[in-house]
Design a protein around this motif. Structure first.
Motif, PDB file in Angstrom:
ATOM      1  N   THR A 131      42.693  44.358  52.310  1.00 32.31           N
ATOM      2  CA  THR A 131      43.301  43.033  52.082  1.00 32.31           C
ATOM      3  C   THR A 131      42.462  41.943  52.744  1.00 32.31           C
ATOM      4  O   THR A 131      42.280  40.868  52.173  1.00 32.31           O
ATOM      5  N   TRP A 132      41.941  42.202  53.931  1.00 34.62           N
ATOM      6  CA  TRP A 132      41.090  41.221  54.592  1.00 34.62           C
ATOM      7  C   TRP A 132      39.832  40.972  53.772  1.00 34.62           C
ATOM      8  O   TRP A 132      39.419  39.827  53.590  1.00 34.62           O
ATOM      9  N   TYR A 133      39.216  42.042  53.245  1.00 31.28           N
ATOM     10  CA  TYR A 133      37.991  41.925  52.468  1.00 31.28           C
ATOM     11  C   TYR A 133      38.239  41.152  51.171  1.00 31.28           C
ATOM     12  O   TYR A 133      37.424  40.323  50.768  1.00 31.28           O
ATOM     13  N   ARG A 134      39.349  41.424  50.516  1.00 33.27           N
ATOM     14  CA  ARG A 134      39.662  40.717  49.270  1.00 33.27           C
ATOM     15  C   ARG A 134      39.902  39.225  49.514  1.00 33.27           C
ATOM     16  O   ARG A 134      39.565  38.399  48.675  1.00 33.27           O
ATOM     17  N   LYS A 135      40.496  38.893  50.643  1.00 34.18           N
ATOM     18  CA  LYS A 135      40.715  37.479  50.967  1.00 34.18           C
ATOM     19  C   LYS A 135      39.402  36.807  51.337  1.00 34.18           C
ATOM     20  O   LYS A 135      39.141  35.675  50.958  1.00 34.18           O
ATOM     21  N   LYS A 136      38.574  37.504  52.088  1.00 33.46           N
ATOM     22  CA  LYS A 136      37.327  36.921  52.562  1.00 33.46           C
ATOM     23  C   LYS A 136      36.303  36.796  51.432  1.00 33.46           C
ATOM     24  O   LYS A 136      35.591  35.800  51.341  1.00 33.46           O
ATOM     25  N   TYR A 137      36.220  37.855  50.564  1.00 30.23           N
ATOM     26  CA  TYR A 137      35.250  37.866  49.479  1.00 30.23           C
ATOM     27  C   TYR A 137      35.969  38.090  48.151  1.00 30.23           C
ATOM     28  O   TYR A 137      35.982  39.195  47.614  1.00 30.23           O
ATOM     29  N   PRO A 138      36.545  37.081  47.594  1.00 30.59           N
ATOM     30  CA  PRO A 138      37.237  37.273  46.311  1.00 30.59           C
ATOM     31  C   PRO A 138      36.229  37.529  45.180  1.00 30.59           C
ATOM     32  O   PRO A 138      35.063  37.174  45.280  1.00 30.59           O
ATOM     33  N   LYS A 139      36.719  38.132  44.117  1.00 27.37           N
ATOM     34  CA  LYS A 139      35.860  38.412  42.969  1.00 27.37           C
ATOM     35  C   LYS A 139      35.467  37.093  42.320  1.00 27.37           C
ATOM     36  O   LYS A 139      36.287  36.179  42.208  1.00 27.37           O
ATOM     37  N   PRO A 140      34.208  37.033  41.870  1.00 24.46           N
ATOM     38  CA  PRO A 140      33.810  35.805  41.183  1.00 24.46           C
ATOM     39  C   PRO A 140      34.517  35.684  39.831  1.00 24.46           C
ATOM     40  O   PRO A 140      34.808  36.700  39.194  1.00 24.46           O
ATOM     41  N   PRO A 141      34.823  34.484  39.408  1.00 24.82           N
ATOM     42  CA  PRO A 141      35.499  34.329  38.113  1.00 24.82           C
ATOM     43  C   PRO A 141      34.586  34.762  36.974  1.00 24.82           C
ATOM     44  O   PRO A 141      33.389  34.610  37.036  1.00 24.82           O
ATOM     45  N   ILE A 142      35.176  35.283  35.954  1.00 22.31           N
ATOM     46  CA  ILE A 142      34.418  35.759  34.788  1.00 22.31           C
ATOM     47  C   ILE A 142      34.115  34.554  33.906  1.00 22.31           C
ATOM     48  O   ILE A 142      35.006  33.777  33.538  1.00 22.31           O
ATOM     49  N   ASP A 143      32.849  34.440  33.549  1.00 23.11           N
ATOM     50  CA  ASP A 143      32.428  33.344  32.690  1.00 23.11           C
ATOM     51  C   ASP A 143      32.575  33.793  31.244  1.00 23.11           C
ATOM     52  O   ASP A 143      31.904  34.684  30.774  1.00 23.11           O
ATOM     53  N   GLU A 144      33.482  33.163  30.491  1.00 23.36           N
ATOM     54  CA  GLU A 144      33.765  33.583  29.138  1.00 23.36           C
ATOM     55  C   GLU A 144      32.887  32.904  28.100  1.00 23.36           C
ATOM     56  O   GLU A 144      32.978  33.166  26.926  1.00 23.36           O
TER      57      GLU A 144
END
Length: 156
Positions: free
Chosen positions: A141-154
């Protein structure tokens, strides 16, 4: 050969016939209990007859140095007939009871093994592994908050 040694040989061949009957009944009970496939049945039949041959050979060598006489065949056949007429039913029942007892004992030993060894070991592994699971969840949970996934460019 003296008459005394011929009588002893005849009695030994009768005992050999009885032994062959007992072994065959034991084999029949085992086959009836475990219901083996055709190839296994063929192989165990062969093993029985090899064992029976060795037993008869040893009995003949011990009793009269391997001489084959008419009374030897008569003794083996009469031993088998005597056994099947008088003792076979009781032997089959005894073998069946022994096999059932062995099965029940095996099941009991398995259950005791599971309760006394496997389940405590699994419980200890859960207890020892709990802090690692807890830490792993917190780190994710800490990792997901610190490094969120980049948004997908459609647009691509």
């Amino acid at each position: 050969m003296q008459f005394n040694s011929q009588v002893i040989t005849f009695l030994i061949t009768i005992a050999t016939g009885i032994l062959l009957g007992v072994l065959f009944d034991g084999y029949r009970v085992l086959r009836g209990t475990f219901r083996p496939k055709v190839l296994t049945t063929w192989f165990t039949d062969l093993l029985y007859w090899l064992l029976a041959t060795v037993i008869v050979f040893l009995a003949l060598v011990i009793s009269n140095w391997g001489e084959l006489r008419f009374y030897v065949f008569l003794g083996i056949i009469s031993g088998v007939v005597f056994y099947y007429r008088l003792l076979s039913l009781y032997t089959i029942r005894l073998f069946s009871v022994v096999i059932k007892l062995i099965k029940k004992t095996t099941i009991l030993v398995k259950r005791i093994f599971m309760v006394l060894i496997i389940k405590p070991v699994l419980l200890c592994m859960k207890i020892i592994g709990w802090p690692f699971k807890f830490t792993n969840r917190k780190m994710r949970t800490w990792y997901r908050k610190k490094y969120p996934k980049p948004p997908i460019d459609e647009k691509k």
